[in-house]
Design a protein around this motif. Structure first.
Motif, PDB file in Angstrom:
ATOM      1  N   LEU A 112       2.588 140.264 -29.435  1.00 39.13           N
ATOM      2  CA  LEU A 112       1.581 139.287 -29.017  1.00 39.13           C
ATOM      3  C   LEU A 112       0.505 140.028 -28.221  1.00 39.13           C
ATOM      4  CD1 LEU A 112       4.070 136.403 -28.094  1.00 39.13           C
ATOM      5  CD2 LEU A 112       2.661 136.580 -30.149  1.00 39.13           C
ATOM      6  N   GLY A 113       0.446 139.849 -26.904  1.00 47.08           N
ATOM      7  CA  GLY A 113      -0.612 140.463 -26.128  1.00 47.08           C
ATOM      8  C   GLY A 113      -0.602 141.983 -26.172  1.00 47.08           C
ATOM      9  N   LEU A 114      -1.781 142.576 -26.345  1.00 46.15           N
ATOM     10  CA  LEU A 114      -1.962 144.025 -26.388  1.00 46.15           C
ATOM     11  C   LEU A 114      -2.850 144.481 -25.233  1.00 46.15           C
ATOM     12  CD1 LEU A 114      -2.733 144.575 -30.200  1.00 46.15           C
ATOM     13  CD2 LEU A 114      -0.501 144.701 -29.057  1.00 46.15           C
ATOM     14  N   SER A 115      -2.468 145.610 -24.600  1.00 49.81           N
ATOM     15  CA  SER A 115      -3.291 146.189 -23.527  1.00 49.81           C
ATOM     16  C   SER A 115      -3.160 147.704 -23.557  1.00 49.81           C
ATOM     17  CB  SER A 115      -2.849 145.675 -22.148  1.00 49.81           C
ATOM     18  OG  SER A 115      -3.123 144.301 -21.991  1.00 49.81           O
ATOM     19  N   PHE A 116      -4.271 148.400 -23.767  1.00 45.26           N
ATOM     20  CA  PHE A 116      -4.274 149.857 -23.667  1.00 45.26           C
ATOM     21  C   PHE A 116      -4.424 150.283 -22.216  1.00 45.26           C
ATOM     22  CE2 PHE A 116      -5.179 150.290 -28.248  1.00 45.26           C
ATOM     23  CZ  PHE A 116      -4.426 151.426 -28.531  1.00 45.26           C
ATOM     24  N   LYS A 118      -5.997 153.003 -20.072  1.00 42.20           N
ATOM     25  CA  LYS A 118      -7.094 153.929 -20.329  1.00 42.20           C
ATOM     26  C   LYS A 118      -6.754 155.374 -19.972  1.00 42.20           C
ATOM     27  CE  LYS A 118     -10.811 150.498 -19.882  1.00 42.20           C
ATOM     28  NZ  LYS A 118      -9.907 149.351 -19.804  1.00 42.20           N
ATOM     29  N   LYS A 119      -6.046 155.578 -18.872  1.00 42.01           N
ATOM     30  CA  LYS A 119      -5.817 156.952 -18.410  1.00 42.01           C
ATOM     31  C   LYS A 119      -4.776 157.697 -19.237  1.00 42.01           C
ATOM     32  CE  LYS A 119      -2.662 155.427 -14.707  1.00 42.01           C
ATOM     33  NZ  LYS A 119      -2.515 155.333 -13.235  1.00 42.01           N
ATOM     34  N   THR A 120      -3.902 157.004 -19.933  1.00 40.43           N
ATOM     35  CA  THR A 120      -2.873 157.665 -20.742  1.00 40.43           C
ATOM     36  C   THR A 120      -3.070 157.469 -22.241  1.00 40.43           C
ATOM     37  OG1 THR A 120      -1.399 155.742 -20.718  1.00 40.43           O
ATOM     38  CG2 THR A 120      -1.190 157.328 -18.891  1.00 40.43           C
ATOM     39  N   GLY A 121      -3.778 156.403 -22.634  1.00 39.17           N
ATOM     40  CA  GLY A 121      -3.898 156.066 -24.046  1.00 39.17           C
ATOM     41  C   GLY A 121      -2.702 155.334 -24.594  1.00 39.17           C
ATOM     42  N   ASP A 122      -1.726 155.015 -23.730  1.00 36.69           N
ATOM     43  CA  ASP A 122      -0.552 154.251 -24.168  1.00 36.69           C
ATOM     44  C   ASP A 122      -0.940 152.800 -24.438  1.00 36.69           C
ATOM     45  OD1 ASP A 122       1.090 156.466 -23.850  1.00 36.69           O
ATOM     46  OD2 ASP A 122       1.695 155.915 -21.817  1.00 36.69           O
ATOM     47  N   LEU A 123      -0.323 152.226 -25.454  1.00 33.85           N
ATOM     48  CA  LEU A 123      -0.530 150.811 -25.761  1.00 33.85           C
ATOM     49  C   LEU A 123       0.684 150.020 -25.307  1.00 33.85           C
ATOM     50  CD1 LEU A 123      -2.080 148.475 -27.116  1.00 33.85           C
ATOM     51  CD2 LEU A 123      -0.902 149.074 -29.262  1.00 33.85           C
ATOM     52  N   TYR A 124       0.458 149.063 -24.410  1.00 42.30           N
ATOM     53  CA  TYR A 124       1.518 148.164 -23.965  1.00 42.30           C
ATOM     54  C   TYR A 124       1.470 146.887 -24.805  1.00 42.30           C
ATOM     55  CZ  TYR A 124       2.606 151.115 -19.988  1.00 42.30           C
ATOM     56  OH  TYR A 124       3.005 152.164 -19.202  1.00 42.30           O
ATOM     57  N   ILE A 125       2.649 146.407 -25.162  1.00 42.80           N
ATOM     58  CA  ILE A 125       2.786 145.298 -26.107  1.00 42.80           C
ATOM     59  C   ILE A 125       3.724 144.252 -25.526  1.00 42.80           C
ATOM     60  CG2 ILE A 125       3.473 144.643 -28.449  1.00 42.80           C
ATOM     61  CD1 ILE A 125       3.332 147.808 -29.007  1.00 42.80           C
ATOM     62  N   CYS A 126       3.281 143.013 -25.457  1.00 43.93           N
ATOM     63  CA  CYS A 126       4.194 141.902 -25.154  1.00 43.93           C
ATOM     64  C   CYS A 126       4.772 141.407 -26.474  1.00 43.93           C
ATOM     65  CB  CYS A 126       3.452 140.761 -24.462  1.00 43.93           C
ATOM     66  SG  CYS A 126       3.110 141.059 -22.722  1.00 43.93           S
TER      67      CYS A 126
END
Length: 371
Positions: A112-116, A118-126
Motif C-alpha cells: 500500500l503506502g510507499l515512502s523513499f 532520500k539519504k539511503t535510497g531505501d523504499l519503505y512499504i506498508c
C-alpha cells in the motif's frame, strides 16, 4: 373495448410508477453527494495504463525517477517512460506462484503506502498483510522492518511517512482484526482499533502514539515536522498529532473532508492532498453512523455489492486539498461522471505542478498538467 383500454392503461401506468419510484429511491438513498464549489476537471487527466490493477500508492526515488506503483499482486512496479513502460522493481512476498493481477491473494501480500528514504535510497512499504517492509535501491524481495507494536501484531499497515532528521517512521495500522481485503467492512462496522505507530530506527522501538481510530488510512508529516495528520476513512475526520513544540504528545481534530479519504501527500508548498475513494450518500451514512446496521451489512452483504452501495454504483474520481496550517479545504477536484478517473486512492503533487493520481482498483495512474 373500454375494458381492454383500461387494462392497457394499467400496463402503461404501473411500470411508469415503478420507474419513477426507482429513480426517486436512487436519488434519495444512493446518489453520491453534490458538492458545492468543486472543479470538474479530472476527466482531462492523461491515463497511463498498468498491466495489473490497483496502484494504491505512487512514489518517486531520490533521483526523481518513477513513479513507482504498489499494485494488487504484491509487486512494486517502476515507470520507465512511454518507450519502456512498467518494469518490475520489488515485491513483498517470495510466494509468487498464484498471485492474481485483479484480486488480492493474501500470501502474495498487498503493498500500500510507499515512502523513499532520500539519504539511503531505501523504499519503505506498508503491506496490508505483512507489516512495514523495506527494500534497497536495487529492488527485489522486501524484508520486514516492523511486524508488531506494544505486543500487538501489525495487521493492516496502510500508509507511512519518514522523519529523516529524527530517523523515525510513522505509520498507520488500520485494524486489529481485518487485513486490506476487508477494508470496506472496517469502514462500516464501527470498530475503533486503528492506531498510529512511531518506529525509532535506531532503538528498534515501536510505540503507539494515537489509538481508538476508525479505519485510519492516510498519514503525512507536515512541512516543518512539528505534527502529523492521519485521516479516518469512515468518518472523514483528519486527526493531528503534535510531534514537537508546547503541544507535543497531544492530539486534536485538524480537518474534516467530504467522502471516504484514503492516502495523504504533502505538497511542495506545505499543504496536503487527500485521495478520496468516493463521495458519500445516504445509505453509506446510515451504515457508517449506525453500528448495528454496519455490523449487519458485514455479515450479510458481499464485498462487491457493498462497494457499489457506498459509491452509488457510480464510480467516480475526487481529490481534496487542505491547508497545511489550518486544515481548511482549499480545493476539490472531481471527475464527477467517472469518465477517466475512478476510486482515487492518492493525489501526489510534484514540483513541476503536475498532479499524479493512484487508484485502489483501476489498472491505471493518471497525470493532470494544470498549466
Amino acid at each position: 373495448m373500454p375494458i381492454i383500454s383500461q387494462k392497457a392503461q394499467t400496463w402503461v401506468v404501473v411500470p411508469a410508477v415503478l420507474v419513477v419510484m426507482a429513480v426517486i429511491t436512487y436519488q434519495i438513498l444512493l446518489a453520491p453527494d453534490h458538492l458545492q464549489g468543486t472543479k470538474n476537471i479530472l476527466s482531462m487527466a492523461k491515463t497511463i495504463p498498468l498491466p495489473v490493477g490497483g496502484p494504491e500508492s505512487i512514489e518517486w526515488d531520490p533521483q526523481g525517477e518513477g513513479p513507482y506503483a504498489a499494485v494488487v499482486d504484491g509487486r512494486i512496479l517502476k515507470w520507465r517512460g512511454d518507450g519502456l513502460g512498467w518494469v518490475d522493481f520489488a515485491y513483498t512476498s517470495p510466494l509468487r506462484g498464484n498471485c492474481s493481477r485483479d484480486e488480492v491473494v493474501p500470501t502474495c501480500g498487498r503493498p500500500l503506502g510507499l515512502s523513499f528514504e532520500k539519504k539511503t535510497g531505501d523504499l519503505y512499504i506498508c503491506d496490508g498483510y505483512f507489516g512495514v517492509m523495506k527494500v534497497g535501491p536495487e529492488g527485489g524481495l522486501a524484508k520486514l522492518v516492523v511486524g508488531e507494536a506494544e505486543g500487538r501484531k501489525v495487521i493492516f499497515a496502510n500508509q507511512m511517512d519518514i522523519d529523516e532528521e529524527e530517523d523515525v517512521l510513522y505509520f498507520n495500522d488500520s485494524s486489529d482484526k481485518y487485513h486490506f481485503r476487508e477494508v470496506f467492512y472496517v469502514t462500516v462496522n464501527g470498530e475503533r482499533s486503528g492506531r498510529v505507530i512511531r518506529y525509532n530506527k535506531k532503538t528498534k522501538e515501536a510505540k503507539v502514539i494515537m489509538d481508538n481510530l476508525r479505519c485510519n488510512n492516510g498519514l503525512a508529516i507536515n512541512k516543518d515536522r512539528t505534527f502529523l495528520i492521519s485521516c479516518e476513512s469512515a468518518t472523514g475526520l483528519v486527526h493531528r498529532y503534535w510531534i514537537k513544540g508546547p503541544k507535543a504528545g497531544t492530539r486534536d481534530i485538524f480537518a474534516k473532508v467530504p467522502g471516504y479519504p484514503d492516502n495523504i501527500r504533502l505538497t511542495p508548498t506545505g499543504d496536503f492532498w487527500l485521495g478520496i475513494h468516493c463521495k458519500k450518500n445516504l445509505i453509506g451514512r446510515l451504515m457508517v453512523n449506525n453500528k448495528w446496521i454496519g455490523q449487519l451489512v458485514e455479515k450479510t452483504v458481499k464485498l462487491d455489492l457493498l462497494i457499489g452501495l457506498v459509491n452509488g454504483f457510480k464510480p467516480h474520481g475526487i481529490a481534496v486539498k487542505i491547508s497545511g496550517e489550518t486544515g481548511e479545504i482549499l480545493e476539490i477536484l472531481e471527475d464527477r461522471e467517472g469518465k477517466t478517473m475512478q476510486y482515487v486512492s492518492e493525489a501526489y503533487e510534484r514540483d513541476d505542478g503536475k498532479l499524479w493520481f493512484g487508484s485502489v482498483f483501476t489498472p491505471a495512474v493518471w497525470v493532470l498538467d494544470r498549466k
